[in-house]
Design an enzyme around this catalytic site. Structure first.
Site, short mmCIF file in Angstrom:
data_model
loop_
_atom_site.label_atom_id
_atom_site.label_comp_id
_atom_site.label_asym_id
_atom_site.label_seq_id
_atom_site.Cartn_x
_atom_site.Cartn_y
_atom_site.Cartn_z
N HIS A 83 0.83 -1.21 0.00
CA HIS A 83 0.00 0.00 0.00
C HIS A 83 0.87 1.25 0.00
O HIS A 83 0.60 2.20 -0.74
CB HIS A 83 -0.91 -0.01 1.22
CG HIS A 83 -1.75 1.23 1.36
ND1 HIS A 83 -2.98 1.39 0.75
CD2 HIS A 83 -1.52 2.39 2.04
CE1 HIS A 83 -3.47 2.57 1.04
NE2 HIS A 83 -2.60 3.21 1.83
N GLU A 84 1.90 1.27 0.83
CA GLU A 84 2.79 2.43 0.88
C GLU A 84 3.56 2.61 -0.42
O GLU A 84 3.83 3.73 -0.85
CB GLU A 84 3.75 2.32 2.06
CG GLU A 84 3.06 2.24 3.43
CD GLU A 84 2.03 3.33 3.64
OE1 GLU A 84 2.21 4.44 3.11
OE2 GLU A 84 1.03 3.06 4.33
N HIS A 123 1.56 4.52 -2.83
CA HIS A 123 1.67 5.98 -2.69
C HIS A 123 2.92 6.50 -3.39
O HIS A 123 2.90 7.58 -4.01
CB HIS A 123 1.72 6.36 -1.21
CG HIS A 123 0.40 6.27 -0.52
ND1 HIS A 123 -0.75 6.83 -1.03
CD2 HIS A 123 0.05 5.68 0.66
CE1 HIS A 123 -1.77 6.60 -0.20
NE2 HIS A 123 -1.30 5.90 0.83
N HIS A 160 3.08 9.21 -6.45
CA HIS A 160 3.93 10.40 -6.44
C HIS A 160 4.75 10.48 -7.73
O HIS A 160 4.86 11.55 -8.35
CB HIS A 160 4.85 10.36 -5.22
CG HIS A 160 5.58 11.65 -5.00
ND1 HIS A 160 6.72 11.75 -4.22
CD2 HIS A 160 5.35 12.91 -5.45
CE1 HIS A 160 7.13 13.00 -4.19
NE2 HIS A 160 6.34 13.72 -4.94
#
Length: 227
Positions: free
Chosen positions: A98-99, A102, A106
């Site tokens: 999940h991270e 991100h 970005h």
């Protein structure tokens, strides 16, 4: 003076928020006991997904705390809690992926994430000022202060609403990435879905509470203006 019919709905939403927090912890703790069939740890999955998506320059750090995992866009680093970094469970790889979702957002300039980053400085200021304006407005029966408080509070609410697609998109990316890279078997997808879904629910609950509070203040302001 401070009670309003909307308070009942806000209390319900607050109850949902507490339930969501317990659920995410309970779901994480349940699936942290289920090992991955590949035997990969959260750190290994995170590193592989970063490298395979052109983000080999982004480091992965270990941080203390439970569910303290996050991607830091300012310093360009993924930080994983010890349970996720070292863990070789469904929960560990779900949170780690999940991270990474991100981080990829970005890199690709995902619009909702970009908007969220641009809003952040204003949100910090607005969140600090809004409560004082609203309290002052109610104490002194000053509609102008309440109106200003609503404007500042609206910025914080908008930030939480923008956060929703960012989180849901990161979770969707996480599942798809793990499947594409062979880190997830078909019989493991349900566990990943539950872990990520429980986490997303906390953001939904927080946004609901803020939105109901905003509607309450707007209704009070409109009633006062009519009077």
């Amino acid at each position: 003076m401070f009670f309003h019919p909307m308070d009942f709905l806000i209390l319900i939403a607050f109850g949902i928020s507490l339930w969501a927090q317990f659920r995410v912890k309970g779901t994480f703790n349940k699936w942290v006991e289920v090992p991955t069939r590949t035997g990969a740890s959260g750190a290994e999955v995170a590193r592989a997904l970063l490298d395979r998506n052109g983000l080999s320059h982004i480091p992965i750090e270990v941080v203390r705390g439970t569910l303290s995992d996050h991607y830091d866009p300012i310093h360009g680093v993924v930080r994983l809690s010890e349970a996720v970094y070292y863990g070789r469970s469904i929960s560990s790889i779900s949170v780690a992926a999940h991270e990474i979702g991100h981080a990829i957002q970005h890199k690709e300039g995902y619009k909702a994430l970009t908007l969220r980053h641009r809003m952040f400085p204003a949100v910090n200021i607005a969140s600090g000022i809004a409560p004082f304006l609203l309290i002052g407005g109610f104490l002194f029966q000053a509609l102008s202060l309440i109106g200003l408080g609503i404007i500042f509070f609206s910025v914080a609410v908008a930030f939480q609403l923008v956060t929703l697609p960012v989180e849901f998109n990161a979770s969707s990316r996480a599942r798809n990435l793990m499947i594409a890279e062979g880190f997830l078997y078909n019989d493991e997808e349900n566990g990943v879905k539950k872990v990520l879904g429980a986490a997303a629910l906390t953001y939904v609950a927080a946004a609901l509470i803020s939105l109901l509070e905003l509607l309450k203040y707007v209704m009070i302001f409109m009633q006062g203006d009519d009077d």
